[in-house]
Design an enzyme around this catalytic site. Sequence first.
Site, mmCIF file in Angstrom:
data_model
loop_
_atom_site.group_PDB
_atom_site.id
_atom_site.type_symbol
_atom_site.label_atom_id
_atom_site.label_comp_id
_atom_site.label_asym_id
_atom_site.label_seq_id
_atom_site.Cartn_x
_atom_site.Cartn_y
_atom_site.Cartn_z
ATOM 1 C CB SER A 235 51.471 71.851 8.233
ATOM 2 O OG SER A 235 51.511 72.259 6.879
ATOM 3 C CE LYS B 35 43.052 71.619 8.153
ATOM 4 N NZ LYS B 35 44.200 71.744 7.218
ATOM 5 C CD GLU C 208 34.680 74.899 9.744
ATOM 6 O OE1 GLU C 208 34.000 74.570 10.744
ATOM 7 O OE2 GLU C 208 35.925 74.999 9.772
HETATM 8 C C1 LIG Z 1 44.713 72.952 6.793
HETATM 9 C C2 LIG Z 1 46.147 72.963 6.561
HETATM 10 C C3 LIG Z 1 46.947 74.093 6.812
HETATM 11 C C4 LIG Z 1 46.383 75.406 7.229
HETATM 12 O O1 LIG Z 1 45.673 75.405 8.435
HETATM 13 P P1 LIG Z 1 46.251 76.043 9.767
HETATM 14 O O2 LIG Z 1 45.097 76.033 10.682
HETATM 15 O O3 LIG Z 1 46.711 77.429 9.441
HETATM 16 O O4 LIG Z 1 47.363 75.212 10.233
HETATM 17 C C5 LIG Z 1 48.304 74.004 6.635
HETATM 18 N N1 LIG Z 1 48.887 72.873 6.224
HETATM 19 C C6 LIG Z 1 48.158 71.763 5.952
HETATM 20 C C7 LIG Z 1 48.870 70.531 5.479
HETATM 21 C C8 LIG Z 1 46.774 71.768 6.106
HETATM 22 O O5 LIG Z 1 46.075 70.675 5.829
#
Ligand SMILES: *Cc1c(COP(=O)(O)O)cnc(C)c1O
Length: 621
Positions: free
Chosen positions: A605, A317, A339
Site C-alpha cells: 500500500s 491514497k 481530515e
Molecule cells: C493510510 C494508509 C493505510 C490504511 O488506510 P486504508 O484506508 O485501510 O487503506 C495503509 N497503508 C498506507 C501506506 C497508508 O498510507
Amino acid sequence: MKLKICGMKYQENIEQVAALQPDYLGFIFYEKSARHFDTVIPELSKSIKKTGVFVDADLEFVIKKINTHNLQAVQLHGNESPEYCEALRHAELDSASHKKDKNLKQFQIDEKLEIIKVFSIKNEFNFDVLKPYENVVDYFLFDTKGKLPGGNGYTFDWNVLNNYPSTKPFFLSGGIGIEQTLDIKKFKKSKASKYCYAIDVNSKFEIEPGLKNIELLKEFKNKLSNNKMNYNVNEKGYYGEFGGAFIPEMLYPNVEELRQNYLKIMAEPDFKKEFDQLLKDYVGRPSPLYFAKRLSEKYNTKIYLKREDLNHTGAHKINNTIGQILMAKRLGKTRIIAETGAGQHGVATATVCALMGLECIVYMGEIDIARQAPNVARMKMLGATVVPALSGSRTLKDATNEAIRDWINNPVNTHYIIGSAIGPHPYPDMVTRFQSVISEEIKWQLKEQEGRENPDYVVACIGGGSNAAGTYYHYLHEEDVNIIAVEAAGLGIDSGESAATSVLGKEGIIHGCKTLLMQTKDGQITEPYSISAGLDYPGVGPMHAHLSKTGRAQFMSITDSDAMAAGLELSKLEGIIPAIETSHALAIFEHKKFKPNDVVVVSLSGRGDKDLNTYIDYFKL
Ligand SMILES: *Cc1c(COP(=O)(O)O)cnc(C)c1O
C-alpha cells in the site's frame, strides 16, 4: 442440497426452527447426550422429516419411538450391524405414516421409513466398511470422529470424500457452522459432492445444547440457497447489515447531493477519461505487479507485490483523492476539506487541490500536528491550510468532528474528501470504486505473468479499509480467490493497546455508518493503538465488517513487533522499504503457511519514507 437440523430439544425452539422449513429435524433418543429428547414433538409441517437419532439402541425401543413420535427417518449413530438395519427396514410399524395399507401390502414410497447410517471420519476412511450397508440403508451420514457420538463441533477433511466409491446419497455432517458457508459452496463444485444429498448441522448453531440460534440458522439457510451473496453495497447503502448513512440532519443535503450524483458522474465518459489520464500521467499508473522472487523463496510460495508504493505521494491514497477532486469539480465545488490523522490523506488531498487550483483546508488533531511535522510541512508547501483540532483527545476523531462541522456550515461550495472506505453512504462505495483500479490492474497483470487472472489469495492491511477494498473489489465474487484482511494487533489483542477491530469490535456507529468498532460496554469508542498511524483506527469500513461477519475474508491480526520485523525483512530481501501499515500485511507469511504453487498477491500500500524515524528508533539503526 437439503438441510437437516439436529439435536432439537425445546418445544418453542422446535417450532421456531421448523418455521425455517428445514428438510429434516433430528431428535436424539440417547440418554447420555446433552440433547436427549424426552418430551413430545409438536405438530410440524408435513414437508419436514422427523428423524430419530439412536446409538446402539434395542430394536424394540427404536420401533416404539418411531410409532409414538411418528418418525419418518432414523439415524443410527452406533455400531449397528447391517442385519440390524435390515431388521428395522422390515419391521412392522403402526404409526400413522407407516401403517401398511392392507390393499397395497407395501409401504407407499414416500412414506417409507428412511434409514440413515452414520460413519465417523477422522483424517482418512476405509470406504470398504460401507459395502455391507449398501442395500439395507437409504443414506450414509459422514460425521467427525470424536469422543462421543455426534456434537463434537469439528469438521473433518472433506477431501477424504474424493474417494467415495458409492452412488448412495449421503449427509455431510460434523461441526458445520456459518463459517463453513464458503467451504460448502466450494465443496458443492467438487467431485466429492456429487452424491452429497444434505448438510447436517447441530452444535455450531446453538446457544446451549439443544437450544438453536434461530437468527444464525436463518442466515446460514439463506447463504446456502442459491441466491449468491452480495458483497457490494446495495441500493440502500448497506453491505449486509453494515453501512447506511447515520448523519446529523444538517448534513443531509450534502450527503444526499453526492449520493444522487456519484454513480452518474463516474459513468460519464468524460469523467472516466480524465480520471484514467491523471492516474496514468500524474500518479504513474499502472503500478507494477512485481514477483518477489527472494521473498517467495523464503516462504516457499509465489508472492506478488502490487506496488502502490510507487504512486505519486507514495501510497494508494492518491487514487481516491484524484477521483474525489474530479467529482467535486463536476458538482461545482470550489472548496475542499479533509481530515487527517498521520497526515498521509491530508498530503494526498493537498496535492490534488494544488493540481486543480482549489482551496484546501485540512483538519488535524493538535497532538497529531506535533507528531507528524514533515507531513504538516508538505501540506503547507502544497498550499493547504492546516487547522488544528483542539478538542477531546486532539487526534483523528476530533479532526473528523471539526471537518463535519465545517461541512455543515458550508454546504454549497464545499466538498469533504474522506480518506478511506468509511463514512456515510455513498462514501465507502465511492472510495472503493476509485481504489478498485488496483484489482482491475492485478487481473490483467497476473494474466500476463501467470496465465490466469485470479490469484489464490489477495492480502491487504486494513485501517479504514480503502487499499484493501480496492485490492479485493474485482475478486469479491470470485470464489476461488481467498481474501485475507490484516489488522493491527498493536501490543497484542489482549493488551488493551490494539486496533484489531474484527476481534475486539462490536456493532456500532462511527463517522456516519454502522460497522464494527472497538467500544467500551457503554458504547464509548475505545482509543485504538498501533505503531502504524494509518492502521490506528477504532473501526473498519462497512464492507469489511460484512466480509468479516460472513466469513468471506479471513482476518488476521499482526503485532507491532511482527510488522516491524517483516518491514525489515522486505527491505533486506527485495530492496523495498515498505510503510509500516504495509509491513503488517507482509507479516502474515510468518503466521500462515501457503502451498508452493499458491499465488499470493499482497497490496504494497505504501512506501516507508514517512516511517523512517520509527524504523530508526525501533531498530536503533
Ligand atoms: C493510510 C494508509 C493505510 C490504511 O488506510 P486504508 O484506508 O485501510 O487503506 C495503509 N497503508 C498506507 C501506506 C497508508 O498510507
